[in-house]
Write an enzyme that holds these catalytic residues in place. Structure first.
Site, PDB file in Angstrom:
ATOM      1  N   ALA A  62      51.104  56.690 -13.355  1.00  0.00           N
ATOM      2  CA  ALA A  62      51.948  56.069 -14.502  1.00  0.00           C
ATOM      3  C   ALA A  62      51.084  55.807 -15.625  1.00  0.00           C
ATOM      4  O   ALA A  62      50.040  55.115 -15.398  1.00  0.00           O
ATOM      5  CB  ALA A  62      52.654  54.890 -13.841  1.00  0.00           C
ATOM      6  N   SER A  63      51.551  56.282 -16.671  1.00  0.00           N
ATOM      7  CA  SER A  63      50.738  56.039 -18.036  1.00  0.00           C
ATOM      8  C   SER A  63      50.578  54.613 -18.396  1.00  0.00           C
ATOM      9  O   SER A  63      51.321  53.670 -18.040  1.00  0.00           O
ATOM     10  CB  SER A  63      51.322  56.773 -19.206  1.00  0.00           C
ATOM     11  OG  SER A  63      51.460  58.282 -18.785  1.00  0.00           O
ATOM     12  N   GLN A  64      49.526  54.493 -19.185  1.00  0.00           N
ATOM     13  CA  GLN A  64      49.131  52.986 -19.745  1.00  0.00           C
ATOM     14  C   GLN A  64      50.344  52.692 -20.681  1.00  0.00           C
ATOM     15  O   GLN A  64      50.800  53.257 -21.407  1.00  0.00           O
ATOM     16  CB  GLN A  64      48.020  53.292 -20.818  1.00  0.00           C
ATOM     17  CG  GLN A  64      47.419  51.986 -21.198  1.00  0.00           C
ATOM     18  CD  GLN A  64      46.015  52.236 -21.921  1.00  0.00           C
ATOM     19  OE1 GLN A  64      45.643  53.277 -22.067  1.00  0.00           O
ATOM     20  NE2 GLN A  64      45.584  51.036 -22.745  1.00  0.00           N
TER      21      GLN A  64
END
Length: 225
Positions: free
Chosen positions: A69-71
């Site tokens: 899950a991206s930043q």
């Protein structure tokens, strides 16, 4: 759409969620409407329960299947650049956890999201349904060929790294549309903003390096090697 305030763990993470919003603000994103969406959509529900204590850290999180899950601040950066409008149609490549999908759905008319991992797509579908987010269609498949049935798209969001911009995605970009995609090798990429104005397609390389998981498919990386 419900904000999920009665769903598991929501009240438990109020302080962490507000702290995350401050970190996003510190990175120069001060759009109050955008920040409100990060406050209302509970990120912890979109990641495995084992990483809930870190759900509101401003960092990528493992969600299994060699995906992340991206930043959140990077996702906010994406949304600030692309600025989806309430009457626009969005194509997302890389459903992943589904958190960015939910954010996009809150800003646009309809989101079409593709992931190659069925388990992640199914997991995202459940959380989106739990939050009563109804304007999202999910598909399992090769995102690099797009979703021609529903093209053209006003906004295309690519959350995985490609060696170049897939031509099928350019073809499916609407007049006046914009696409953001990480372009480079498997270790480091630059964000490229693609715009289509009539017959003219422009590609602008944005400042700073990013690192995403590879985009696999016909028009991107071919395998895991």
């Amino acid at each position: 759409m419900t904000t999920g305030r009665d769903l598991p763990g929501t009240n438990r993470f109020v302080g962490q969620r507000r702290a995350l919003i401050e970190k996003i603000r510190e990175r120069g994103i001060d759009d109050l409407d955008l920040l409100r969406r990060f406050d209302e959509i509970p990120r912890h529900l979109f990641v495995p329960q084992g990483v809930w204590p870190r759900a509101y850290d401003d960092t990528p999180l493992s969600i299994g299947f060699a995906q992340t899950a991206s930043q959140p601040s990077l996702q906010a950066h994406y949304l600030r650049i692309l600025a989806p409008k309430p009457d626009e149609k969005v194509l997302e490549l890389g459903t992943g956890s589904g958190f960015l999908t939910a954010l996009l759905a809150s800003m646009s008319d309809r989101v079409y999201s593709i992931d190659r991992v069925r388990e992640l797509s199914n997991r995202a579908r459940k959380v989106l349904d739990d939050l009563s987010i109804r304007n999202v269609a999910l598909m399992v498949g090769d995102g690099t060929i797009g979703w021609r049935k529903y093209a053209p798209f006003d906004v295309i969001v690519v959350s995985a790294a490609s060696p170049s911009v897939p031509p099928a995605l350019i073809d499916q970009l609407a007049e006046g549309g914009r696409m953001l995609i990480p372009v480079g090798d498997r270790e480091s990429q630059k964000l490229v903003l693609v715009r289509k104005d009539g017959f003219i397609v422009s590609q602008e390389e944005l400042e700073g390096e990013v690192r995403f998981v590879p985009l696999l498919g016909r028009f991107a990386f071919q395998d895991e090697g």
